[in-house]
Design a protein around this motif. Structure first.
Motif, PDB file in Angstrom:
ATOM      1  N   ASN A 142      13.698   5.400  13.737  1.00 51.77           N
ATOM      2  CA  ASN A 142      15.135   5.625  13.873  1.00 51.77           C
ATOM      3  C   ASN A 142      15.883   5.873  12.568  1.00 51.77           C
ATOM      4  O   ASN A 142      17.103   6.000  12.572  1.00 51.77           O
ATOM      5  N   PHE A 143      15.178   5.902  11.446  1.00 51.38           N
ATOM      6  CA  PHE A 143      15.849   6.196  10.178  1.00 51.38           C
ATOM      7  C   PHE A 143      14.854   6.748   9.179  1.00 51.38           C
ATOM      8  O   PHE A 143      13.641   6.620   9.342  1.00 51.38           O
ATOM      9  N   GLN A 144      15.392   7.371   8.144  1.00 55.65           N
ATOM     10  CA  GLN A 144      14.576   7.892   7.060  1.00 55.65           C
ATOM     11  C   GLN A 144      14.366   6.800   6.023  1.00 55.65           C
ATOM     12  O   GLN A 144      15.287   6.030   5.738  1.00 55.65           O
ATOM     13  N   TRP A 145      13.178   6.728   5.487  1.00 60.37           N
ATOM     14  CA  TRP A 145      12.898   5.705   4.480  1.00 60.37           C
ATOM     15  C   TRP A 145      12.058   6.310   3.363  1.00 60.37           C
ATOM     16  O   TRP A 145      11.506   7.393   3.487  1.00 60.37           O
ATOM     17  N   GLY A 146      11.990   5.591   2.249  1.00 61.63           N
ATOM     18  CA  GLY A 146      11.204   6.058   1.116  1.00 61.63           C
ATOM     19  C   GLY A 146      10.776   4.881   0.266  1.00 61.63           C
ATOM     20  O   GLY A 146      10.947   3.714   0.644  1.00 61.63           O
ATOM     21  N   SER A 147      10.223   5.167  -0.875  1.00 61.98           N
ATOM     22  CA  SER A 147       9.771   4.115  -1.780  1.00 61.98           C
ATOM     23  C   SER A 147       9.969   4.556  -3.214  1.00 61.98           C
ATOM     24  O   SER A 147      10.040   5.753  -3.512  1.00 61.98           O
ATOM     25  N   PHE A 148      10.075   3.577  -4.102  1.00 62.69           N
ATOM     26  CA  PHE A 148      10.131   3.864  -5.536  1.00 62.69           C
ATOM     27  C   PHE A 148       9.527   2.689  -6.299  1.00 62.69           C
ATOM     28  O   PHE A 148       9.413   1.573  -5.774  1.00 62.69           O
ATOM     29  N   LEU A 149       9.110   2.956  -7.517  1.00 59.10           N
ATOM     30  CA  LEU A 149       8.517   1.917  -8.352  1.00 59.10           C
ATOM     31  C   LEU A 149       9.518   0.819  -8.665  1.00 59.10           C
ATOM     32  O   LEU A 149      10.716   1.084  -8.847  1.00 59.10           O
ATOM     33  N   TRP A 150       9.027  -0.414  -8.716  1.00 56.16           N
ATOM     34  CA  TRP A 150       9.844  -1.516  -9.221  1.00 56.16           C
ATOM     35  C   TRP A 150      10.353  -1.112 -10.605  1.00 56.16           C
ATOM     36  O   TRP A 150       9.579  -0.630 -11.440  1.00 56.16           O
ATOM     37  N   PRO A 151      11.658  -1.242 -10.857  1.00 54.66           N
ATOM     38  CA  PRO A 151      12.240  -0.711 -12.099  1.00 54.66           C
ATOM     39  C   PRO A 151      11.906  -1.535 -13.343  1.00 54.66           C
ATOM     40  O   PRO A 151      12.758  -2.168 -13.955  1.00 54.66           O
ATOM     41  N   SER A 152      10.642  -1.515 -13.697  1.00 57.16           N
ATOM     42  CA  SER A 152      10.153  -2.198 -14.883  1.00 57.16           C
ATOM     43  C   SER A 152       8.816  -1.571 -15.227  1.00 57.16           C
ATOM     44  O   SER A 152       8.196  -0.908 -14.386  1.00 57.16           O
ATOM     45  N   LYS A 153       8.332  -1.770 -16.435  1.00 59.81           N
ATOM     46  CA  LYS A 153       7.056  -1.170 -16.828  1.00 59.81           C
ATOM     47  C   LYS A 153       5.889  -1.776 -16.087  1.00 59.81           C
ATOM     48  O   LYS A 153       4.871  -1.123 -15.848  1.00 59.81           O
ATOM     49  N   MET A 154       6.016  -3.039 -15.674  1.00 58.44           N
ATOM     50  CA  MET A 154       4.902  -3.733 -15.041  1.00 58.44           C
ATOM     51  C   MET A 154       5.244  -4.138 -13.617  1.00 58.44           C
ATOM     52  O   MET A 154       6.409  -4.375 -13.282  1.00 58.44           O
ATOM     53  N   SER A 155       4.199  -4.209 -12.803  1.00 58.91           N
ATOM     54  CA  SER A 155       4.364  -4.633 -11.415  1.00 58.91           C
ATOM     55  C   SER A 155       3.081  -5.291 -10.943  1.00 58.91           C
ATOM     56  O   SER A 155       1.988  -4.965 -11.417  1.00 58.91           O
ATOM     57  N   ALA A 156       3.212  -6.212 -10.007  1.00 57.75           N
ATOM     58  CA  ALA A 156       2.025  -6.795  -9.391  1.00 57.75           C
ATOM     59  C   ALA A 156       1.212  -5.672  -8.760  1.00 57.75           C
ATOM     60  O   ALA A 156       1.764  -4.788  -8.106  1.00 57.75           O
ATOM     61  N   GLY A 157      -0.084  -5.684  -8.975  1.00 59.73           N
ATOM     62  CA  GLY A 157      -0.927  -4.638  -8.433  1.00 59.73           C
ATOM     63  C   GLY A 157      -2.305  -4.691  -9.055  1.00 59.73           C
ATOM     64  O   GLY A 157      -2.522  -5.352 -10.074  1.00 59.73           O
ATOM     65  N   SER A 158      -3.229  -3.982  -8.439  1.00 60.27           N
ATOM     66  CA  SER A 158      -4.609  -4.011  -8.912  1.00 60.27           C
ATOM     67  C   SER A 158      -5.424  -3.086  -8.018  1.00 60.27           C
ATOM     68  O   SER A 158      -4.879  -2.321  -7.227  1.00 60.27           O
ATOM     69  N   SER A 159      -6.716  -3.212  -8.135  1.00 58.81           N
ATOM     70  CA  SER A 159      -7.554  -2.612  -7.111  1.00 58.81           C
ATOM     71  C   SER A 159      -7.194  -3.284  -5.794  1.00 58.81           C
ATOM     72  O   SER A 159      -6.561  -4.335  -5.762  1.00 58.81           O
ATOM     73  N   GLY A 160      -7.614  -2.672  -4.699  1.00 58.70           N
ATOM     74  CA  GLY A 160      -7.442  -3.333  -3.424  1.00 58.70           C
ATOM     75  C   GLY A 160      -8.424  -4.482  -3.285  1.00 58.70           C
ATOM     76  O   GLY A 160      -9.154  -4.812  -4.223  1.00 58.70           O
ATOM     77  N   ASN A 161      -8.439  -5.094  -2.116  1.00 61.32           N
ATOM     78  CA  ASN A 161      -9.447  -6.114  -1.863  1.00 61.32           C
ATOM     79  C   ASN A 161     -10.825  -5.488  -2.034  1.00 61.32           C
ATOM     80  O   ASN A 161     -10.993  -4.271  -1.926  1.00 61.32           O
ATOM     81  N   ILE A 162     -11.792  -6.303  -2.328  1.00 60.36           N
ATOM     82  CA  ILE A 162     -13.104  -5.781  -2.724  1.00 60.36           C
ATOM     83  C   ILE A 162     -14.158  -6.019  -1.651  1.00 60.36           C
ATOM     84  O   ILE A 162     -14.091  -6.984  -0.885  1.00 60.36           O
ATOM     85  N   TRP A 163     -15.116  -5.096  -1.615  1.00 55.83           N
ATOM     86  CA  TRP A 163     -16.317  -5.328  -0.815  1.00 55.83           C
ATOM     87  C   TRP A 163     -17.210  -6.294  -1.586  1.00 55.83           C
ATOM     88  O   TRP A 163     -17.506  -6.063  -2.749  1.00 55.83           O
ATOM     89  N   VAL A 164     -17.608  -7.360  -0.951  1.00 53.72           N
ATOM     90  CA  VAL A 164     -18.553  -8.299  -1.557  1.00 53.72           C
ATOM     91  C   VAL A 164     -19.769  -8.422  -0.649  1.00 53.72           C
ATOM     92  O   VAL A 164     -19.670  -8.307   0.576  1.00 53.72           O
ATOM     93  N   VAL A 165     -20.920  -8.636  -1.266  1.00 50.87           N
ATOM     94  CA  VAL A 165     -22.169  -8.816  -0.529  1.00 50.87           C
ATOM     95  C   VAL A 165     -22.584 -10.279  -0.674  1.00 50.87           C
ATOM     96  O   VAL A 165     -22.956 -10.723  -1.767  1.00 50.87           O
ATOM     97  N   PRO A 166     -22.475 -11.059   0.386  1.00 51.31           N
ATOM     98  CA  PRO A 166     -22.857 -12.468   0.304  1.00 51.31           C
ATOM     99  C   PRO A 166     -24.306 -12.640  -0.150  1.00 51.31           C
ATOM    100  O   PRO A 166     -25.172 -11.811   0.172  1.00 51.31           O
ATOM    101  N   THR A 167     -24.553 -13.694  -0.886  1.00 54.72           N
ATOM    102  CA  THR A 167     -25.925 -13.981  -1.323  1.00 54.72           C
ATOM    103  C   THR A 167     -26.853 -14.102  -0.130  1.00 54.72           C
ATOM    104  O   THR A 167     -28.022 -13.715  -0.189  1.00 54.72           O
TER     105      THR A 167
END
Length: 436
Positions: free
Chosen positions: A302-327
């Motif tokens: 029902n409405f238009q939306w968008g996104s923009f970077l947090w207005p600072s040089k740094m932001s929480a973020g990283s790779s996504g969650n990881i694939w791990v192989v249990p022992t």
């Protein structure tokens, strides 16, 4: 030329057959998919089927089935909290999956690697070239040392997407109130104030789960640099929870509540409540992660939306969650084959066009304009070394500590200084236990 007799030839043939059968069980042959016996492959992840990762990984399952016709895939969708709370117990049992999505960071993947519950994939990562696809900042969450601290050591996980915290906004509400997309932090605060003056609570917030403490961390990051992040996340130096960055984060969050930018009632709201508030058009702004992107594309009508970077040089973020192989995985070779499919450009392009942030896609293969913006903003953040990981990562159990402390900040039951003392204590205790 010597010619073997019939009996000798039969013996040679039988010997060769036995060697071939024995070879089917070797790690090398299994890793390449050269196996003929029926096997079960047990896979866990917690992405919804309509999310970008869910769409891409379901396609990867179908591709895996085609390339491994004698393998039965036993996929189980788990909840994030379910895996978070039970991983240690499950991986110590006979019920461990062959491959599992898991949260990255010291308190999660790092802890399990230190406990010997995850497979060292270093050799496989190099062999398959996955290390060539991941930038140094994305590799940080894949490697853990003997203390379980990320950034160095062996490879215990591999991601195939990235994520970061950004600002989602309601374009219609911004236009209605004559507010431009902010390009600086001061402009962002001015936008919050303009909404409040018009009688609109600008921020959708979930105080009972991760969103609120991520906002406090975002605020602290406006006064931080890479050294500050590394000291906090990787124990590279002393951490003062009353320094200018942490103090600014806690004090400003409390101030935003007092000014009405954040509703006090949000202290009991969960992340889902926050998302529904934004999706339904009640709140003009939601500060959260790219993991919402695909859902917003699907559910906002029902409405238009968008996104923009947090207005600072740094932001929480990283790779996504990881694939791990249990022992305890019984089919590590199949786990590596599946990971490899998710790293291929076809699957990466599907992930991107479904609203995710792929780490190895051809940019030209991503056609959706909104997703192109999402990926472009991530590239900007990554290039300026702005990925600051997540606030709950440093210590086991720290997620609950941050949720509780931030709730007190929102409902006013504790001062900013008291909240900072509360989050400092378990962090420093964990660091002391690690010998840091």
């Amino acid at each position: 030329m010597f010619r073997a007799g019939k009996g000798a030839r039969l013996l040679v043939a039988l010997t060769a057959a036995m060697l071939a059968l024995a070879g089917c069980g070797s790690d090398e042959d299994q890793a390449s998919g050269d196996n003929t016996g029926p096997r079960d492959f047990k896979l866990w992840h917690y992405e919804g089927p309509t999310s970008a990762m869910g769409v891409a990984w379901n396609a990867a399952i179908e591709e895996f089935k085609r390339s491994h016709p004698n393998v039965t895939v036993k996929f189980e969708e788990k909840g994030f909290e379910q895996i978070q709370k039970t991983a240690q117990m499950v991986l110590n049992s006979n019920d461990a999956p062959d491959l599992m999505e898991y949260n990255k960071g010291n308190a999660t993947a790092g802890l399990l690697s230190k406990q010997g519950l995850l497979t060292d994939m270093s050799e496989e990562v190099t062999k398959r070239g996955w290390d060539k696809l991941l930038s140094p900042s994305l590799q940080t969450t894949c490697k853990y040392d003997e203390r379980g601290i990320m950034g160095d050591g062996k490879w215990f996980g591999v991601p195939n997407y990235a994520e970061y915290v950004l600002v989602f906004y309601n374009k219609d509400m911004f236009a209605q109130h004559g507010i431009q997309v902010p390009t600086s932090f001061d402009q962002f605060v001015a936008a919050l104030d303009r909404f409040k003056q018009a009688g609109v609570t600008p921020l959708a917030v979930g105080g009972a789960e991760y969103p609120a403490h991520q906002i406090m961390y975002q605020l602290a990051l406006t006064k931080a640099d890479r050294g500050w992040v590394d000291r906090y996340q990787r124990y590279t130096g002393d951490v003062d929870f009353h320094d200018s960055a942490w103090s600014y984060g806690a004090n400003t969050l409390a101030e935003w509540v007092q000014k009405g930018y954040i509703d006090k009632a949000s202290t009991s709201s969960k992340a889902e409540d926050m998302g529904i508030s934004f999706i339904s058009g009640k709140a003009p702004i939601m500060i959260s992660g790219t993991w919402w992107f695909g859902r917003l594309q699907t559910e906002i009508k029902n409405f238009q939306w968008g996104s923009f970077l947090w207005p600072s040089k740094m932001s929480a973020g990283s790779s996504g969650n990881i694939w791990v192989v249990p022992t305890g995985s019984k089919n590590k070779d199949l786990a590596y084959d599946f990971i490899n499919i998710t790293m291929q450009q076809q699957n990466q392009a599907l992930l991107g066009n479904s609203g995710g942030v792929p780490i190895a896609a051809d940019p030209n293969a991503v056609t959706d304009p909104a997703t192109k913006t999402l990926i472009s903003d991530f590239n900007t953040l990554s290039k300026q070394d702005g990925l600051a990981f997540y606030p709950d990562w440093p210590a086991p159990g720290y997620y609950d500590v941050l949720v509780s402390a931030t709730q007190k900040l929102i409902n006013g039951s504790a001062s900013p200084d008291q909240v900072l003392d509360e989050i400092a204590k378990p962090y420093q205790e964990n660091r002391a236990n690690l010998g840091g």
